[in-house]
Design an enzyme around this catalytic site. Structure first.
Site, short mmCIF file in Angstrom:
data_model
loop_
_atom_site.label_atom_id
_atom_site.label_comp_id
_atom_site.label_asym_id
_atom_site.label_seq_id
_atom_site.Cartn_x
_atom_site.Cartn_y
_atom_site.Cartn_z
N TYR A 1 3.02 9.91 -0.47
CA TYR A 1 4.15 9.28 0.23
C TYR A 1 5.46 9.52 -0.50
O TYR A 1 6.53 9.33 0.06
CB TYR A 1 3.94 7.77 0.38
CG TYR A 1 2.71 7.34 1.14
CD1 TYR A 1 1.93 8.26 1.85
CD2 TYR A 1 2.32 6.01 1.15
CE1 TYR A 1 0.80 7.86 2.53
CE2 TYR A 1 1.19 5.60 1.84
CZ TYR A 1 0.43 6.53 2.51
OH TYR A 1 -0.69 6.11 3.18
N LYS B 1 -3.08 5.94 -4.06
CA LYS B 1 -4.17 6.86 -3.72
C LYS B 1 -3.95 8.20 -4.40
O LYS B 1 -2.81 8.65 -4.55
CB LYS B 1 -4.23 7.07 -2.20
CG LYS B 1 -4.19 5.79 -1.39
CD LYS B 1 -4.12 6.08 0.11
CE LYS B 1 -3.80 4.82 0.90
NZ LYS B 1 -2.36 4.45 0.80
N ASP C 1 0.84 -1.20 0.00
CA ASP C 1 0.00 0.00 0.00
C ASP C 1 0.87 1.25 0.00
O ASP C 1 1.61 1.51 0.95
CB ASP C 1 -0.90 -0.01 1.24
CG ASP C 1 -1.82 1.21 1.29
OD1 ASP C 1 -2.98 1.09 0.87
OD2 ASP C 1 -1.37 2.28 1.76
N HIS D 1 -7.88 9.58 -1.35
CA HIS D 1 -7.14 9.57 -0.09
C HIS D 1 -7.92 10.19 1.09
O HIS D 1 -7.87 9.68 2.20
CB HIS D 1 -5.80 10.28 -0.26
CG HIS D 1 -4.74 9.78 0.66
ND1 HIS D 1 -3.41 9.72 0.31
CD2 HIS D 1 -4.80 9.30 1.92
CE1 HIS D 1 -2.70 9.24 1.32
NE2 HIS D 1 -3.52 9.00 2.32
#
Length: 278
Positions: A55, A80, A50, A113
């Site tokens: 990120y 996401k 994930d 998200h």
């Protein structure tokens, strides 16, 4: 519900099998750190990774998966769309960018998200439906959507989201939301399942750990899965990645599950979806 091994799955409402245990890579640094984490996880049997655009490690995730030698079809990859890319056209562009960084032809699951209300998240979900119909993603869903967010969104959806990824741990169960998702056929998924390590200090979990010769973290992760919640603990350390997965040789009793449930107090370690404006 049978929770037997790390390769086990929960079936999404479109028939796709989603591994119920995976690796989260939030805060894993782009480059060798995340590459190593991915390779260690796959070596340990993880088949679910994930990540997310925000990120900033999608390139490393893709590199780690390729370097592991695993066939792409044998790993469930999630990303996401971030808040600043929500909207129809911008979501499609964001998806293309995620695939470019991952160097993949498709995703197994793509999530919104955070909720941004109607019409913005509605248009985002319509873009996800388009990607799903085109076969570029095998499943679609949302993250951090409370019940009222879902109730606003669902009337505008042609395809009910398959997953809702939420902060979930013994002190934040949100059982009514979990029940609502179950009723709608939406699989629940946990982020921050070990409360940033705070589960280590909870006496009930310590006691159960002694009984089963497990850590409070392992007890918590097992509880997650027995609750029917997909779970993605994050770590970039080899020993933790491996120990987090050592939860398939014991089973909590119904009484023990209820005892852990009793810890719920609505406590958040992360942002409240109703007050997160980024």
């Amino acid at each position: 519900m049978s929770i037997t091994d790390i390769a086990g799955t929960f079936e999404l409402h479109n028939g796709v099998e989603m591994p119920y245990f995976g690796l989260g890579v939030f805060k894993s640094k782009e480059g060798q750190e995340v590459v190593n984490a991915i390779k260690w996880a796959i070596d340990a049997g993880y088949r679910h990774i994930d990540t997310a655009a925000i990120y900033r490690n999608e390139e490393g995730v893709g590199h780690g998966i390729r370097e592991s030698g695993i066939d792409r079809k044998d790993v469930f990859v999630v990303s996401k769309v971030w808040n600043n890319a929500q909207g129809y056209d911008s979501t499609l562009k964001a998806f293309d960018e995620s695939l470019r960084k991952l160097k993949m032809d498709y995703l197994d699951l793509y999530l919104v998200h955070w909720p941004k209300g109607h019409p913005r998240s509605t248009e985002t979900c319509k873009a996800l439906e388009h990607l799903y119909r085109d076969g570029r993603v095998r499943a679609i869903g949302v993250s951090n959507f409370l019940q009222h967010h879902l109730e606003t969104l669902l009337p505008h959806c042609e395809i009910v989201p398959m997953v809702n990824q939420m902060e979930f741990h013994p002190k934040l169960i949100q059982q009514p939301l979990l029940d609502f998702c179950t009723e709608k056929g939406i699989v629940y998924e946990a982020w921050s399942p070990i409360m940033k390590g705070e589960v280590l200090e909870i006496p009930i979990l310590q006691e159960l750990g002694k009984k089963y010769d497990k850590s409070p973290v392992q007890i918590t992760l097992r509880w997650d899965l027995q609750k029917g919640v997909v779970t993605i603990p994050k770590s970039s350390k080899k020993e933790r990645i491996e120990s987090n997965a050592e939860i398939f040789d014991f089973e909590l009793t119904g009484e023990e599950m209820a005892e852990i449930d009793s810890l719920d107090q609505g406590y958040r370690t992360g942002p409240d979806p109703d007050n997160f404006d980024f």
